[in-house]
Design a protein around this motif. Structure first.
Motif, PDB file in Angstrom:
ATOM      1  N   GLN A 293      -3.689   8.172  -9.634  1.00 25.07           N
ATOM      2  CA  GLN A 293      -4.803   8.357  -8.700  1.00 25.07           C
ATOM      3  C   GLN A 293      -4.355   8.115  -7.265  1.00 25.07           C
ATOM      4  O   GLN A 293      -4.657   8.909  -6.359  1.00 25.07           O
ATOM      5  N   ARG A 294      -3.633   7.036  -7.051  1.00 22.80           N
ATOM      6  CA  ARG A 294      -3.181   6.718  -5.698  1.00 22.80           C
ATOM      7  C   ARG A 294      -2.248   7.790  -5.142  1.00 22.80           C
ATOM      8  O   ARG A 294      -2.318   8.159  -3.966  1.00 22.80           O
ATOM      9  N   LEU A 295      -1.343   8.270  -5.986  1.00 20.99           N
ATOM     10  CA  LEU A 295      -0.350   9.254  -5.555  1.00 20.99           C
ATOM     11  C   LEU A 295      -0.894  10.678  -5.554  1.00 20.99           C
ATOM     12  O   LEU A 295      -0.195  11.614  -5.161  1.00 20.99           O
ATOM     13  N   GLN A 296      -2.117  10.826  -6.033  1.00 21.82           N
ATOM     14  CA  GLN A 296      -2.794  12.130  -6.053  1.00 21.82           C
ATOM     15  C   GLN A 296      -1.968  13.170  -6.807  1.00 21.82           C
ATOM     16  O   GLN A 296      -1.728  14.287  -6.335  1.00 21.82           O
ATOM     17  N   THR A 297      -1.530  12.776  -8.000  1.00 24.21           N
ATOM     18  CA  THR A 297      -0.730  13.667  -8.828  1.00 24.21           C
ATOM     19  C   THR A 297      -1.148  13.506 -10.282  1.00 24.21           C
ATOM     20  O   THR A 297      -1.839  12.550 -10.639  1.00 24.21           O
TER      21      THR A 297
ATOM     22  N   VAL B 118       0.828  -1.217   0.000  1.00 18.38           N
ATOM     23  CA  VAL B 118       0.000   0.000   0.000  1.00 18.38           C
ATOM     24  C   VAL B 118       0.861   1.265   0.000  1.00 18.38           C
ATOM     25  O   VAL B 118       0.388   2.343   0.372  1.00 18.38           O
ATOM     26  N   SER B 119       2.101   1.158  -0.426  1.00 18.93           N
ATOM     27  CA  SER B 119       3.004   2.316  -0.411  1.00 18.93           C
ATOM     28  C   SER B 119       2.434   3.501  -1.184  1.00 18.93           C
ATOM     29  O   SER B 119       2.379   4.625  -0.676  1.00 18.93           O
ATOM     30  N   GLU B 120       2.014   3.282  -2.435  1.00 14.97           N
ATOM     31  CA  GLU B 120       1.481   4.393  -3.233  1.00 14.97           C
ATOM     32  C   GLU B 120       0.251   5.005  -2.572  1.00 14.97           C
ATOM     33  O   GLU B 120       0.119   6.240  -2.517  1.00 14.97           O
ATOM     34  N   GLN B 121      -0.648   4.150  -2.099  1.00  7.55           N
ATOM     35  CA  GLN B 121      -1.874   4.664  -1.487  1.00  7.55           C
ATOM     36  C   GLN B 121      -1.567   5.526  -0.267  1.00  7.55           C
ATOM     37  O   GLN B 121      -2.266   6.513  -0.006  1.00  7.55           O
TER      38      GLN B 121
ATOM     39  N   PRO C 158      -1.784  10.746   0.275  1.00  7.38           N
ATOM     40  CA  PRO C 158      -2.166  11.666   1.355  1.00  7.38           C
ATOM     41  C   PRO C 158      -0.973  12.226   2.132  1.00  7.38           C
ATOM     42  O   PRO C 158      -0.982  13.390   2.541  1.00  7.38           O
ATOM     43  N   LEU C 159       0.060  11.411   2.337  1.00 10.22           N
ATOM     44  CA  LEU C 159       1.201  11.875   3.126  1.00 10.22           C
ATOM     45  C   LEU C 159       1.947  13.015   2.452  1.00 10.22           C
ATOM     46  O   LEU C 159       2.541  13.870   3.121  1.00 10.22           O
TER      47      LEU C 159
END
Length: 272
Positions: free
Chosen positions: A119-123, A70-73, A77-78
């Motif tokens: 999507q996961r990285l929000q970029t 779950v690193s990307e997920q 947010p981080l």
């Protein structure tokens, strides 16, 4: 001691990377990993503190992958509000589910994987995308069509550069001929991929080093500092752009940065 004034080009990509990058497999996965000691995946507070420490120490490169659990997920947010501070490396080709890796190098899966990572990285753009090889480097690059897909994604602006995280000299050389960067294993115990570094240095290509400290397995004679010796080997080679270190220990991270800074300042020739 920091790396802020020691960033260097990642080949001819136009990206300036810190000489150490932060690997994040330990933020998302604790199964099927080859470390000498067990570890606990850090919670969000600890992970946030680690990322802040890395940034304060001058690290701007962060390495993740869909295969890192779950690193990307978690990183999405981080890193919210900090995207401009980081160059993100992610990968395509390897998936990790239920404790097992499986691979899909098809163009369709590559495109799906990149869209999912965005999507996961929000970029809206991944700085460097690498093919996560299963070891059949040459066949993947020649037969799957994945490199053409990555070239298309680069033209579309969804990635800024691409390459291969491979396992063979032949694959690394082919990856550099057609792409921007290769990620190779190079450390005190394993130097068979050195010809890939040599080629990169001669042709202005990027090199990222994985397993720079042999995943914590480096051993030397008594009285020798394995981290310093490792970094002297790595940064003594003009082809090396950055080495990925995957520690989640704040003290180890600070010590690694301090050692790398000394080695780069004292033991390497001026960068071209």
């Amino acid at each position: 001691m920091s790396l802020h004034d020691l960033h260097r080009p990642l080949g001819s990509t136009g990206l300036l990377v810190s000489p150490l990058g932060l690997g994040t497999v330990k933020l998302g996965r604790d199964q099927g990993v080859k470390y000498p000691n067990g570890f606990t995946i850090p919670d969000d507070a600890a992970a946030r503190n680690l990322l802040a420490q890395a940034r304060d120490l001058g690290i701007n490169l962060i390495d993740t992958a869909p295969a890192y659990g779950v690193s990307e997920q978690r990183l999405g947010p981080l890193l919210r509000g900090q995207r401009q501070d980081w160059l993100i490396v992610s990968k395509v080709g390897e998936e990790f589910d239920n404790g097992q890796s499986h691979y899909d190098f098809s163009p369709a899966h590559a495109r799906f994987s990149v869209e999912r990572s965005l999507q996961r990285l929000q970029t809206d753009c991944i700085d460097l995308l690498l093919v996560h090889s299963d070891g059949n480097d040459v066949a993947i690059l020649r037969d799957s069509g994945i490199y053409q897909t990555l070239a298309d994604l680069k033209r579309e602006g969804k990635i800024r550069a691409f390459g291969l995280s491979g396992k063979t000299v032949e694959g690394g050389l082919l990856a550099l001929e057609q792409g921007d960067c290769a990620m190779v294993t190079y450390n005190l115990a394993e130097q068979t991929e050195k010809p890939v570094l040599d080629h990169a240095a001669a042709h202005g290509k990027g090199i990222l080093i994985k397993k720079a400290l042999a995943s914590g397995h480096v051993c030397l004679a008594a009285g020798q500092d394995p981290v310093r010796a490792s970094f002297e080997l790595l940064f003594g080679h003009p082809g090396v752009s950055s080495a990925i270190v995957g520690t989640i220990n704040p003290q180890h991270l600070a010590a690694n940065v301090a050692t790398a800074a000394v080695v780069i300042r004292d033991y390497t020739a001026p960068l071209r």
